[in-house]
Design a protein around this motif. Structure first.
Motif, PDB file in Angstrom:
ATOM      1  N   GLY A  62       0.823  -1.203   0.000  1.00 22.69           N
ATOM      2  CA  GLY A  62       0.000   0.000   0.000  1.00 22.69           C
ATOM      3  C   GLY A  62       0.857   1.252   0.000  1.00 22.69           C
ATOM      4  O   GLY A  62       2.073   1.192  -0.163  1.00 22.69           O
ATOM      5  N   PRO A 103       3.918   2.563   3.322  1.00 20.61           N
ATOM      6  CA  PRO A 103       3.739   1.372   4.162  1.00 20.61           C
ATOM      7  C   PRO A 103       4.422   1.450   5.522  1.00 20.61           C
ATOM      8  O   PRO A 103       3.890   0.953   6.507  1.00 20.61           O
ATOM      9  CB  PRO A 103       4.336   0.255   3.312  1.00 20.61           C
ATOM     10  CG  PRO A 103       5.219   0.918   2.316  1.00 20.61           C
ATOM     11  CD  PRO A 103       4.620   2.278   2.064  1.00 20.61           C
ATOM     12  N   GLY A 104       5.586   2.085   5.563  1.00 15.24           N
ATOM     13  CA  GLY A 104       6.298   2.162   6.846  1.00 15.24           C
ATOM     14  C   GLY A 104       5.490   2.939   7.878  1.00 15.24           C
ATOM     15  O   GLY A 104       5.383   2.540   9.039  1.00 15.24           O
ATOM     16  N   GLN A 105       4.903   4.030   7.442  1.00 14.60           N
ATOM     17  CA  GLN A 105       4.102   4.833   8.361  1.00 14.60           C
ATOM     18  C   GLN A 105       2.780   4.152   8.701  1.00 14.60           C
ATOM     19  O   GLN A 105       2.260   4.287   9.800  1.00 14.60           O
ATOM     20  CB  GLN A 105       3.827   6.221   7.765  1.00 14.60           C
ATOM     21  CG  GLN A 105       5.013   7.163   7.837  1.00 14.60           C
ATOM     22  CD  GLN A 105       5.361   7.587   9.268  1.00 14.60           C
ATOM     23  OE1 GLN A 105       4.604   7.376  10.199  1.00 14.60           O
ATOM     24  NE2 GLN A 105       6.542   8.147   9.432  1.00 14.60           N
ATOM     25  N   ARG A 106       2.242   3.412   7.736  1.00 11.32           N
ATOM     26  CA  ARG A 106       1.016   2.680   8.033  1.00 11.32           C
ATOM     27  C   ARG A 106       1.267   1.679   9.159  1.00 11.32           C
ATOM     28  O   ARG A 106       0.482   1.523  10.091  1.00 11.32           O
ATOM     29  CB  ARG A 106       0.525   1.917   6.795  1.00 11.32           C
ATOM     30  CG  ARG A 106      -0.745   1.107   7.043  1.00 11.32           C
ATOM     31  CD  ARG A 106      -1.114   0.230   5.855  1.00 11.32           C
ATOM     32  NE  ARG A 106      -0.246  -0.910   5.687  1.00 11.32           N
ATOM     33  CZ  ARG A 106      -0.346  -2.057   6.349  1.00 11.32           C
ATOM     34  NH1 ARG A 106      -1.273  -2.215   7.265  1.00 11.32           N
ATOM     35  NH2 ARG A 106       0.506  -3.042   6.134  1.00 11.32           N
ATOM     36  N   LEU A 107       2.401   1.026   9.048  1.00 11.05           N
ATOM     37  CA  LEU A 107       2.719  -0.027  10.002  1.00 11.05           C
ATOM     38  C   LEU A 107       3.176   0.554  11.346  1.00 11.05           C
ATOM     39  O   LEU A 107       2.752   0.106  12.404  1.00 11.05           O
ATOM     40  CB  LEU A 107       3.832  -0.890   9.388  1.00 11.05           C
ATOM     41  CG  LEU A 107       3.968  -2.309   9.836  1.00 11.05           C
ATOM     42  CD1 LEU A 107       2.634  -3.031   9.736  1.00 11.05           C
ATOM     43  CD2 LEU A 107       5.005  -3.012   8.971  1.00 11.05           C
ATOM     44  N   TYR A 108       4.071   1.526  11.266  1.00 17.11           N
ATOM     45  CA  TYR A 108       4.616   2.117  12.485  1.00 17.11           C
ATOM     46  C   TYR A 108       4.561   3.637  12.367  1.00 17.11           C
ATOM     47  O   TYR A 108       5.542   4.264  11.992  1.00 17.11           O
ATOM     48  CB  TYR A 108       6.057   1.658  12.715  1.00 17.11           C
ATOM     49  CG  TYR A 108       6.165   0.176  12.941  1.00 17.11           C
ATOM     50  CD1 TYR A 108       5.728  -0.389  14.140  1.00 17.11           C
ATOM     51  CD2 TYR A 108       6.665  -0.663  11.958  1.00 17.11           C
ATOM     52  CE1 TYR A 108       5.806  -1.759  14.344  1.00 17.11           C
ATOM     53  CE2 TYR A 108       6.751  -2.035  12.160  1.00 17.11           C
ATOM     54  CZ  TYR A 108       6.320  -2.570  13.352  1.00 17.11           C
ATOM     55  OH  TYR A 108       6.402  -3.924  13.557  1.00 17.11           O
ATOM     56  N   PRO A 109       3.395   4.225  12.676  1.00 14.27           N
ATOM     57  CA  PRO A 109       3.296   5.681  12.557  1.00 14.27           C
ATOM     58  C   PRO A 109       4.268   6.364  13.521  1.00 14.27           C
ATOM     59  O   PRO A 109       4.442   5.901  14.653  1.00 14.27           O
ATOM     60  CB  PRO A 109       1.851   5.978  12.962  1.00 14.27           C
ATOM     61  CG  PRO A 109       1.156   4.659  13.044  1.00 14.27           C
ATOM     62  CD  PRO A 109       2.190   3.610  13.211  1.00 14.27           C
ATOM     63  N   THR A 110       4.898   7.423  13.045  1.00 16.71           N
ATOM     64  CA  THR A 110       5.767   8.195  13.920  1.00 16.71           C
ATOM     65  C   THR A 110       4.895   9.106  14.773  1.00 16.71           C
ATOM     66  O   THR A 110       3.953   9.705  14.273  1.00 16.71           O
ATOM     67  CB  THR A 110       6.699   9.092  13.092  1.00 16.71           C
ATOM     68  OG1 THR A 110       7.115   8.376  11.960  1.00 16.71           O
ATOM     69  CG2 THR A 110       7.905   9.513  13.884  1.00 16.71           C
ATOM     70  N   PHE A 145       8.950   5.005  18.807  1.00 16.85           N
ATOM     71  CA  PHE A 145       7.977   5.564  17.852  1.00 16.85           C
ATOM     72  C   PHE A 145       7.815   7.077  17.949  1.00 16.85           C
ATOM     73  O   PHE A 145       7.180   7.696  17.114  1.00 16.85           O
ATOM     74  CB  PHE A 145       6.580   4.917  17.977  1.00 16.85           C
ATOM     75  CG  PHE A 145       6.589   3.445  17.782  1.00 16.85           C
ATOM     76  CD1 PHE A 145       7.283   2.869  16.723  1.00 16.85           C
ATOM     77  CD2 PHE A 145       5.905   2.604  18.645  1.00 16.85           C
ATOM     78  CE1 PHE A 145       7.294   1.504  16.536  1.00 16.85           C
ATOM     79  CE2 PHE A 145       5.913   1.232  18.471  1.00 16.85           C
ATOM     80  CZ  PHE A 145       6.613   0.688  17.413  1.00 16.85           C
TER      81      PHE A 145
END
Lengths: 90, 987, 418
Positions: free
Chosen positions: B589, B592-599, B620
């Motif tokens: 998607g 993806p990095g932010q979807r998985l681990y939002p900062t 995080f």
């Protein structure tokens, strides 16, 4: 997988956090070391129906007990762990 | 090499020509073409090279089962390797390239591999490349060449420039496939009131109807299809998705779909390339059709050898002739339809049937179209190299051999119902000897295969099968509707004859993509790799991008024959998702990095940035590491900030600390059980430092806990453990102690928190805060008070980890920035300033506090030097397990302070503590933190050391750091480097 | 049995002579000195070393399906030895040594390829941790190198080094001797070598119960009849609890679902094995055939299903694209699931059991494949001598009650978090 939260309705399992075997009874805080060893470490790990805890961490945060088949992943029962909440739901 | 386009016919829009290129040559097709049909129309029959032997390969099919026509589409960052020409919709400007050949498709140096064919049998690499020598060095040498030779297309090295979308969806019934069965299932189910999603991989609905020439319900197939499509599109409760592949059915009706969004290359709109649909379907009807099987004979991989039904598709749907004269080889009735249509299209067609005789309507239709039929003959070997020039046929024992001249060969070895989606669910298919096919097995899953996917061959019967499937779904979901019966599987006039293998000449391929030959199967079976799964792994059969669509059943039949067993006894291999290759990008998607681990950002984030903070991610959260002045280094920065705090005052954003409100009449009792120390007795208006253990008695997290009311506590956690501690408290309350009247609520996001430290802290706070007195008596160390800042309620606790006079100020998150700015103005007036996490930790290290690295999930309370905190009066979580013998061992690694023996020397975190001669093994401990202390003027550190202070205080050890090539002598000291009596703290 | 070599390959090619079976296919005898339950890599390696190192050749390996049908053939084939804690470092270090000569030892090319394994470092804490870890490795004779960002970019150019990267790369911890091997070949190689030494490999033979004489295990009931044994060994990771239950063992193990993924074959793109553990977990390498082989975290619930769910698939894909943005257009061709024996501290169990004559190897978690040689090596010692050797002594079952757990992840008694 889809889990029916008694508060929120049917949701993806990714909204929930797994909490492990619910059939383990944790002893009193000052129980014997043997009892604690058993509760903390020994698991029946059935290939079949397992009672297990899940928390609806991405929803209402309730802790649930599921009866789920570990081979087929089919879920036969979902209910809140805390009895007072069970009554509330009814 | 004489494929060509008919003047008329086909489902093409001849008014809309499409320009594309192949290996740099500019070619033209029409809207409605696939890349494969357009290539054939242009006479491009040789399109690729095979994996192992680099044999010339053409187009073998007209669908997902394609084994050979894998091309790279696009270039640069948008190059997509291994794209099936047979399913790729032709679009304006499409660029396609052959892959896995060098220097060119026609003159590929890789064909030299064919010289070594006798040595390159299945698994040859397991038997050689082991020497010289005994180590892996030799294989490393050979492997380099093998790796270079392997692989098909070349992936772009650039980041994928495209965007992907993700849609969540729900439906009563998902219908996979829009042929006669799928269309009918969707129509009946939606008519009965179900919400239906109908997905079709192709860019047109119709499936097999797209190449059908026989009327259905007395109208032409295309008219029937058009009317059905019109009805369906008019229905409000059906969603039709074309260009969409259902790639996997997961638990409880969750189905993954990928929709390809149509775009021309270079089109700079904002359209995503592909869209992932996650569908929760109550029921699924699989109407995915069936796949024709090739026959095994010599050179059955030559360009021009094609599945018979695909040849028919090209002729009828795309108006493309695969050749001028075709030989169709078969063992079943379906090929007669293909032969008939080819003959009708004007292609000279001979049909070679392995059976001694066949009769019935299909045979008659073929004969009526002037197809020449040869019974009792099988294909032996195709002639020609880069294309077909003829076919040698003979009787099944190799006699009566003769060569038929032709430029195209169509194969029909029977049909395999497409049951991948069902197989993914662990449903074992059942072998039918009569149909020579695997049929759907019994299942309790709410999934039904209909049409050809259930082994039903005729169009009318497929339609009826779909009708029954749709009705079944409607009834299962509570609708009242008449349920028609499912038609039986099959539908041919004559039985299929399982293929025969005698007298094969030349290389006969079972898995064309992976170059697995009949000989490989024989070799593998005779070496004992004779279970389907073993054979697959030994020969790599079925492991290509086609995942054995056309090869699996043929291989099983061969294993059965070789072992003298029935196919049903041999078993199957399981099909795994995805049903068709799925791009990793669409699964990921967008972002993806932010979807998985939002900062996560603190309420003071922007204010910190405007002060020049260097931000760093921690648990995080983006936190200010330090506030560099000019080009100041981290080391210089934290030391300046430390001096500032110890001399004057500093402020630090600590909003990321976990904050949990624990409330209720039993909150005190609850916390008493959770923390090792007592909290029930903590007076209102007081805070206390606490440590929690896990069930197993090892330390979990630390932080302060404030009693802000009789039934109201605020638990703070480390940044990293906030979520874990919250879930843990909730779990304990709900699952272990449901009788306790207490609750835990996260308030991390509700509060902004700012730490103030330094001798002038009080001076800073005094003019800003109202409603509380700050003097030592009114507000002593570890006191908690409420007041107002700028008219807004706040909480202040007198807490310090720096060893200086200090406060933590909590204000509602929305006022965090305002409060920070007020404090910032004040602090600058006092010669202080903001400081970051690096300084926060360094100040704590000087004071001997643990800062995180020591809390590694393996340390006990005693290891951390906190054993005295544990209450002896009450049990708590972990109080029994922490008494296990190895956890009480005096020689465990325990917290110590470290200083260099030689002034000016440094030592690094991660150094191993050991005796001076002991340069191997785990040593005695390790360094967990090290800083240059501006207060002391030398480096100090904290370590974990076996035996701890009681064994080593005052003694010298080695801090061994071989990875940096250094080792230093360090002295073991108390970790309380600054103000051990705590005078400043209480001042 | 024919030796495998380039010469023999040539000879067979020229003469057209067929190759003999890779391993014999005997009927089970009624009695063996040692019966090993489980024909995966571990069981077969154990049989091989029993025969080779201890001269115990009257051994049967019982496999309920075909050899290598469990986790041996479902893993991502990674071999490394960057373990931190006492017990683990030595054990996996030994395994690493055995890997290096395994092909010639077995006369079967297992394609062990030490192309280097890199643990990505994504924060200063990661770098600090890697200093300690690499020091421990070096002090155990295991090669290690710390790479800074620039060195990483040179060595593995296709990771995300852009300023927008979600997981900024601070550096890497390279174990040059880490890499991959061909998982099936390891199974077949041990099987062939063990069979040559006299071990009976019995496929399609499921154990249905244990034979006991008081507190002593004397053999097994199987679907192919009763087999007596002086010593019985369990090497059935994934199903350890089930088999253990037949013997009445109560074990600190949960079975979890771990998915693995492979892409279409590509021309060489990635030479090293890349591991990422900073946020969740992700590992990727490229097989010799060209497929990108990768995986991530467990699905996070107990399972024996051998098939996973979409959220975990998406999470793994998300990490893949986040770390290696060129993978977006690369296509996944297959994903599958294995059953991981997860212990309460994340470390394996090689141990005697409370039952005399019954030995246990299990709980291999993520580490089963890389441990295969050392596991067989140590387990054979335990079976032959009745006592753990120095390397496997820390992995005994009693470590939990003693408080001597080996918790590399530091996550405590929650199996899925290891």
């Amino acid at each position: 997988m889809r889990i029916s939260c008694p508060f929120c309705g049917e949701r993806d399992h990714s909204e929930f956090t797994y909490g492990g075997d619910a059939s383990v009874t944790f002893p009193e805080l000052d129980a014997s070391l043997e009892e604690w060893n058993d509760a903390v470490y020994i698991r029946s790990n059935p290939k079949g129906v397992l009672r297990e805890k899940w928390q609806h961490s991405g929803g209402c945060r309730i802790w649930l007990v599921l009866e789920r088949d570990t081979l087929t992943h089919s879920i036969s029962q979902v209910e809140p762990v805390r009895l007072t909440i069970s009554e509330l739901v009814k | 090499m004489t494929a060509f386009r008919f003047e008329v016919g086909g489902a093409l829009d001849r008014d809309r020509p499409v320009e594309f290129s192949f290996n740099g040559r500019r070619l033209q097709g029409y809207t409605g073409d696939t890349l494969a049909s357009a290539l054939l129309a242009n006479g491009e029959c040789l399109v690729g090279r095979s994996f192992k032997y680099h044999r010339p390969r053409g187009i073998m099919s007209a669908g997902l089962e394609e084994t050979s026509a894998l091309l790279t589409v696009g270039r640069g960052a948008s190059a997509t390797p291994n794209t099936l020409a047979t399913t790729e919709e032709l679009c304006q400007g499409l660029e396609a390239y052959s892959q896995h050949c060098w220097p060119s498709l026609r003159f590929d140096i890789g064909v030299l591999n064919q010289l070594f064919t006798p040595f390159l049998g299945a698994g040859f690499y397991y038997k050689t490349f082991m020497g010289p020598g005994k180590t892996s060095r030799s294989w490393m040498f050979y492997e380099r060449f093998i790796r270079r030779a392997a692989g098909l297309g070349r992936a772009s090295r650039e980041p994928d420039p495209d965007r992907y979308e993700n849609v969540e969806g729900f439906c009563d019934l998902l219908v996979v496939g829009a042929g006669p069965a799928g269309l009918e299932a969707a129509r009946v189910a939606s008519g009965a009131g179900l919400n239906v999603i109908l997905v079709e991989r192709d860019f047109q609905l119709g499936g097999n109807l797209l190449q059908e020439t026989v009327p259905i319900e007395d109208v032409t197939a295309s008219a029937w299809l058009a009317s059905r499509e019109r009805d369906l599109r008019a229905s409000p409760n059906i969603r039709i998705l074309t260009r969409t592949t259902a790639f996997g059915i997961y638990d409880h009706g969750v189905v993954g779909l990928v929709e390809r969004l149509q775009r021309s290359p270079g089109e700079l709109d904002n359209t995503a390339r592909e869209r992932l649909w996650t569908i929760r379907a109550k029921r699924v009807v699989v109407a995915a059709g069936a796949i024709e099987r090739p026959l095994i004979f010599g050179n059955n991989d030559r360009p021009g050898v094609m599945l018979a039904s695909s040849m028919r598709s090209y002729a009828n749907r795309w108006a493309v002739a695969a050749g001028k004269s075709a030989v169709i080889v078969t063992n079943n009735d379906s090929a007669y339809i293909a032969a008939r249509d080819l003959a009708k299209a004007g292609i000279f067609t001979i049909l070679v049937d392995a059976r001694e005789k066949a009769s019935g309507s299909m045979v008659d239709a073929a004969l009526a179209a002037d197809v020449e039929v040869r019974f009792g003959r099988v294909p032996l070997r195709a002639k020609g190299r880069n294309g077909v020039t003829g076919l040698q046929i003979g009787d099944p024992n190799g006699g009566h051999a003769e060569i038929i001249r032709c430029d195209a060969i169509g194969m029909s070895g029977g049909w395999s119902p497409t049951q991948h989606l069902l197989s993914q669910r662990g449903v074992r298919p059942v072998w039918s000897d009569e149909l020579a096919a695997f049929l759907p097995g019994e299942t309790r899953e709410p999934i039904r295969c209909v049409g050809a996917a259930s082994g039903v061959w005729g169009n009318d019967e497929c339609r009826d099968s779909g009708r029954a499937g749709g009705a079944e779904a409607a009834i299962a979901l509570g609708k009242t509707i008449v349920k028609p019966g499912f038609p039986p599987a099959g539908g041919w006039d004559n039985p299929i004859r399982q293929h025969v293998l005698n007298s094969i000449k030349g290389k006969a391929f079972v898995d064309v993509q992976n170059d697995v030959t009949l000989g490989d199967i024989i070799l593998s079976t005779s070496e004992g790799y004779d279970a389907p799964e073993l054979l697959k792994r030994y020969t790599t059969l079925g492991m290509g991008t086609d995942q054995g669509r056309t090869s699996a059943v043929n291989a099983l039949a061969l294993i059965a024959k070789m072992r003298g067993r029935q196919i049903s006894e041999v078993g199957t291999t399981t099909f795994r998702p995805p049903f068709a290759p799925v791009s990793i990008g669409v699964l990921a998607g967008s972002d993806p990095g932010q979807r998985l681990y939002p900062t996560r950002r603190s309420p003071v984030h922007n204010a910190s940035i405007s002060q020049g903070a260097n931000m760093i991610e921690s648990g995080f959260w983006l936190r200010s590491q330090y506030f560099p002045q000019g080009a100041e280094s981290l080391e210089a920065g934290y030391q300046r900030e430390m001096r500032m705090v110890r001399r004057s005052v500093g402020i630090c954003d600590v909003s990321s600390f976990g904050k949990i409100s624990v409330q209720g009449p039993d909150a005190g009792e609850f916390l008493n059980r959770v923390y090792v120390n007592a909290f029930k007795s903590l007076p209102v208006g007081k805070a206390r430092y606490g440590v929690m253990l896990r069930d197993d008695g090892l330390a979990m997290d630390d932080g302060t806990c404030w009693r802000v009311g009789e039934f109201d506590y605020l638990v703070t956690t480390t940044t990293a453990c906030a979520g874990k501690v919250l879930s843990w408290l909730e779990e304990l309350l709900e699952t272990r102690w449901p009788d306790l009247r207490a609750s835990a609520t996260s308030v991390t996001e509700q509060w902004a928190a700012i730490s103030i430290a330094g001798p002038r802290s009080r001076e800073l706070l005094e003019p800003i805060i109202t409603g509380m007195k700050l003097d030592n008596d009114a507000f002593p160390f570890m006191g908690v008070r409420e007041g107002k800042i700028d008219g807004v309620d706040c909480r202040v606790a007198r807490i310090s980890f720096s060893g200086e006079l200090g406060y933590e100020v909590y204000v509602p998150a929305d006022f965090g920035e305002n409060t920070w700015n007020l404090l910032l103005t004040g602090v600058k007036g006092l010669g202080g300033g903001p400081y970051g996490t690096e300084t926060l930790d360094a100040l704590a290290i000087e004071k001997g506090h643990i800062v995180g690295g020591e809390l590694d999930g393996r340390s006990t309370l005693d290891d951390l030097g906190l054993g005295r905190m544990a209450s002896g009066k009450k049990p708590f979580v972990g109080s029994v397990m922490r008494r296990r013998p190895e956890l009480c061992n005096d020689n465990r690694a325990q917290l110590v302070g470290l200083v260099p023996v030689t002034d000016g020397e440094t030592f690094e975190v991660g150094s191993i503590l050991c005796q001076q001669q002991d340069l191997s093994g785990h040593g005695l401990g390790w360094v967990t933190s090290a800083i240059e202390s501006p207060s002391l003027g030398h480096w100090i550190g904290i370590g974990m050391l076996n035996g701890g202070l009681s064994k080593w205080e005052g003694r010298t050890l080695l801090a061994d750091n071989p990875i940096r090539g250094v080792r230093y002598l360090v002295k073991v000291v108390s970790p309380h480097f600054i103000d051990p009596e705590g005078k400043r703290l209480h001042g | 049995m024919t030796n495998y070599s380039a010469f023999e390959l040539l000879r067979h090619a020229v003469s057209g002579r067929p190759w003999s079976r890779a391993w014999r296919n005997p009927e089970p005898k009624s009695q063996y000195d040692v019966v090993i339950v489980g024909g995966g890599g571990h069981g077969l390696a154990t049989a091989y070393y029993l025969a080779k190192e201890f001269g115990i050749r009257n051994v049967a390996v019982l496999e309920k399906s075909h050899i290598g049908s469990g986790n041996a053939g479902r893993n991502t084939t990674i071999i490394l030895a960057n373990y931190l804690l006492a017990g683990s470092t030595e054990f996996y270090g030994h395994s690493q040594k055995l890997w290096d000569t395994l092909s010639s030892e077995l006369n079967f090319n297992v394609m062990f390829s030490p192309r280097g394994q890199i643990l990505l470092l994504n924060s200063s804490e990661d770098v600090d941790g890697a200093v300690r870890r690499s020091n421990i490795m070096l002090r155990h004779g295991i090669e290690a190198r710390l790479l800074d960002r620039a060195a990483m970019q040179k060595l593995v150019p296709h990771l995300d080094y852009r300023p927008t990267a979600r997981f900024p790369i601070w550096g890497g911890l390279l174990q040059p001797s880490g890499g991959t091997a061909r998982h099936d070949a390891v199974v077949w190689g041990y099987a062939r070598a063990a069979s040559q030494l006299g071990v009976d490999i019995i496929q399609n033979c499921e154990v249905t119960g244990f034979l006991r004489d008081g507190g002593r295990i004397t053999g097994v009931e199987t679907t192919r009849g009763r087999v007596l044994s002086k010593k019985t060994a369990m090497a059935v990771a994934g199903h350890t609890s089930q088999l253990g239950e037949m013997a009445g063992l109560r074990l600190p193990i949960e079975s979890h679902l771990l998915q693995a993924f492979v892409s279409e074959p590509l021309k060489p793109l990635l030479d090293h094995v890349i591991d990422f553990v900073s946020h969740g977990q992700f590992y990727i390498s490229q097989s010799d055939k060209g497929g990108m082989v990768f995986g991530g975290d467990l699905d996070m619930y107990n399972s024996y299903a051998q098939r996973g769910n979409l959220p975990a698939v998406r999470d793994v894909a998300s990490l893949a694209v986040s770390l290696m943005p060129c993978l977006g257009r690369v296509r996944l061709v297959r994903h599958w699931g294995g059953i991981n024996d997860m212990t309460m501290d994340g470390s394996p169990i090689i141990s005697k059991t409370p039952l005399e004559g019954l030995y246990l190897s299990g709980g291999w978690g993520y580490s089963g494949f890389k441990a295969t040689p050392a596991s067989g090596w140590c387990f054979s010692h335990l079976i032959a001598r009745g006592e753990n050797d120095r390397l496997s002594a820390p992995f005994s079952l009693d470590r939990f009650a003693r408080g001597a757990t080996i918790d590399e992840a530091g996550t405590g008694p929650i199996p899925r978090l290891h």
